[in-house]
Design a protein around this motif. Structure first.
Motif, mmCIF file in Angstrom:
data_model
loop_
_atom_site.group_PDB
_atom_site.id
_atom_site.type_symbol
_atom_site.label_atom_id
_atom_site.label_comp_id
_atom_site.label_asym_id
_atom_site.label_seq_id
_atom_site.Cartn_x
_atom_site.Cartn_y
_atom_site.Cartn_z
ATOM 1 N N PRO A 1 0.880 -1.230 0.110
ATOM 2 C CA PRO A 1 0.088 -0.029 -0.021
ATOM 3 C C PRO A 1 0.944 1.277 -0.036
ATOM 4 O O PRO A 1 1.986 1.302 0.777
ATOM 5 C CB PRO A 1 -0.828 -0.181 1.223
ATOM 6 C CG PRO A 1 -0.759 -1.688 1.493
ATOM 7 C CD PRO A 1 0.589 -1.994 0.832
ATOM 8 N N TYR B 1 2.192 5.238 0.328
ATOM 9 C CA TYR B 1 1.906 6.412 0.614
ATOM 10 C C TYR B 1 2.255 7.565 -0.368
ATOM 11 O O TYR B 1 3.387 7.738 -0.770
ATOM 12 C CB TYR B 1 2.763 6.706 1.865
ATOM 13 C CG TYR B 1 2.523 5.701 3.000
ATOM 14 C CD1 TYR B 1 3.297 4.378 3.420
ATOM 15 C CD2 TYR B 1 1.054 5.698 3.762
ATOM 16 C CE1 TYR B 1 3.001 3.749 4.099
ATOM 17 C CE2 TYR B 1 1.047 4.886 4.852
ATOM 18 C CZ TYR B 1 1.900 3.720 5.073
ATOM 19 O OH TYR B 1 1.671 2.769 6.078
ATOM 20 N N TYR C 1 -1.426 11.376 0.779
ATOM 21 C CA TYR C 1 -2.617 10.188 1.009
ATOM 22 C C TYR C 1 -1.715 9.012 1.846
ATOM 23 O O TYR C 1 -0.656 8.644 1.392
ATOM 24 C CB TYR C 1 -3.093 9.522 -0.352
ATOM 25 C CG TYR C 1 -3.736 8.219 -0.018
ATOM 26 C CD1 TYR C 1 -3.163 6.994 -0.443
ATOM 27 C CD2 TYR C 1 -5.028 8.249 0.492
ATOM 28 C CE1 TYR C 1 -3.938 5.881 0.087
ATOM 29 C CE2 TYR C 1 -5.666 7.080 0.631
ATOM 30 C CZ TYR C 1 -5.029 5.874 0.526
ATOM 31 O OH TYR C 1 -5.789 4.610 0.781
ATOM 32 N N THR C 2 -2.200 8.579 2.757
ATOM 33 C CA THR C 2 -1.632 7.621 3.447
ATOM 34 C C THR C 2 -2.799 6.250 3.793
ATOM 35 O O THR C 2 -2.629 5.634 3.032
ATOM 36 C CB THR C 2 -1.310 8.164 4.994
ATOM 37 O OG1 THR C 2 -2.117 8.563 5.618
ATOM 38 C CG2 THR C 2 -0.122 9.057 4.850
ATOM 39 N N THR C 3 -3.688 6.520 4.420
ATOM 40 C CA THR C 3 -5.000 5.621 4.666
ATOM 41 C C THR C 3 -6.262 6.289 4.695
ATOM 42 O O THR C 3 -6.251 7.697 4.625
ATOM 43 C CB THR C 3 -4.576 4.704 5.637
ATOM 44 O OG1 THR C 3 -4.627 5.608 6.954
ATOM 45 C CG2 THR C 3 -3.522 3.935 5.896
ATOM 46 N N GLY C 4 -7.480 5.507 4.467
ATOM 47 C CA GLY C 4 -8.688 6.321 4.668
ATOM 48 C C GLY C 4 -9.278 6.907 3.578
ATOM 49 O O GLY C 4 -9.118 6.366 2.434
ATOM 50 N N THR D 1 -10.016 8.358 -0.052
ATOM 51 C CA THR D 1 -9.328 8.499 -1.171
ATOM 52 C C THR D 1 -9.345 9.644 -1.874
ATOM 53 O O THR D 1 -8.141 10.057 -2.896
ATOM 54 C CB THR D 1 -9.871 7.489 -2.131
ATOM 55 O OG1 THR D 1 -11.167 7.433 -2.379
ATOM 56 C CG2 THR D 1 -9.610 5.942 -1.616
ATOM 57 N N LYS E 1 -6.808 3.020 -6.524
ATOM 58 C CA LYS E 1 -5.724 1.677 -6.443
ATOM 59 C C LYS E 1 -6.050 1.027 -7.656
ATOM 60 O O LYS E 1 -4.923 0.615 -8.224
ATOM 61 C CB LYS E 1 -6.317 1.057 -5.364
ATOM 62 C CG LYS E 1 -5.535 -0.252 -5.128
ATOM 63 C CD LYS E 1 -5.965 -1.084 -3.827
ATOM 64 C CE LYS E 1 -5.023 -2.062 -3.612
ATOM 65 N NZ LYS E 1 -5.312 -2.936 -2.369
ATOM 66 N N SER F 1 5.130 6.805 6.308
ATOM 67 C CA SER F 1 3.853 7.526 6.292
ATOM 68 C C SER F 1 4.037 9.231 6.476
ATOM 69 O O SER F 1 3.032 9.772 6.037
ATOM 70 C CB SER F 1 2.923 7.086 6.960
ATOM 71 O OG SER F 1 3.103 7.273 8.410
#
Lengths: 115, 113
Positions: A30, A32, A50-53, A55, A69, B99
């Motif tokens: 995934p 970053y 963008y890291t997570t969560g 989009t 993605k 991150s």
């Protein structure tokens, strides 16, 4: 290996027009993802990440980017270009290096804004 | 304001004459990076420190060295600058971990005569 490709080394838009700067990445994990802007003879300034969560990521100066993605893309957009947006834009992916991260940059896109 | 400071902003040195570029930070970040950026190119990572642990990129020439005497300061030493070393040198900091974003200084533009 992780890499970043920015499609179009130069993009020219009229003031008030939509800005779209394209970025595709390759990553086995995934990603970053980051967008940075660089004005002449200056350092890089973070626009968004963008890291997570969510989009769809909103950044500074009215910019936003959507992580897709399925398309391995992270394109940068702004609804209405200003003259002050003229600059170099870099997309980057963060690669883990031991206990730190290091950035892999795309080759950059020069944005020209015409009056 | 917390920031990354680079001195000088412009540096002119002679071919073969050692030069040192300086970077300081008030962010108290663990990681400090040095990048070389040539005209119309993306920044290229030379090396980074995680605290006092030094990490050199495989393709960084031996001519480039770095020192980090404390958390706040990091120096880039070019032992014998060549014409090909003329570039913008960027310092950046990060809290570490993959991150986290990096914060860049304004850069030092190096000219080699």
């Amino acid at each position: 290996a992780q890499s970043v490709t920015q499609l179009g080394s130069h993009v020219s838009v009229s003031e008030g027009a939509l800005v779209l700067l394209r970025c595709n990445y390759s990553s086995s994990v995934p990603p970053y993802l980051f967008w940075y802007v660089q004005y002449p003879n200056q350092g890089l300034q973070l626009l968004l990440k963008y890291t997570t969560g969510a989009t769809l990521v909103k950044g500074i100066n009215g910019f936003e980017a959507e992580f897709k993605k399925s398309e391995t893309s992270f394109h940068l957009t702004k609804p209405s270009a200003h003259m002050s947006d003229a600059a170099e834009y870099f997309c980057a992916v963060s690669l883990g290096s031991g206990n730190t991260g290091k950035l892999i940059f795309g080759q950059g896109t020069t944005l020209q804004v015409k009056p | 304001d917390a920031m990354v400071i680079q001195n000088p902003r412009y540096q002119v040195t002679q071919f073969g004459k050692p030069v040192t570029l300086s970077c300081s930070q008030t962010l108290n970040h663990n990681v400090m990076y040095w990048y070389q950026q040539k005209s119309s190119q993306a920044p290229k990572l030379l090396f980074h420190y995680y605290d006092k642990d030094f990490n050199n990129e495989a393709d960084t020439p031996d001519n480039f060295q770095s020192r980090r005497p404390n958390t706040s300061f990091c120096f880039l030493d070019i032992r014998s600058p060549g014409l090909g070393d003329a570039a913008m040198y960027l310092c950046a900091t990060s809290r570490g971990q993959v991150s986290y974003e990096q914060y860049f200084g304004p850069g030092t533009r190096l000219t080699v005569t």
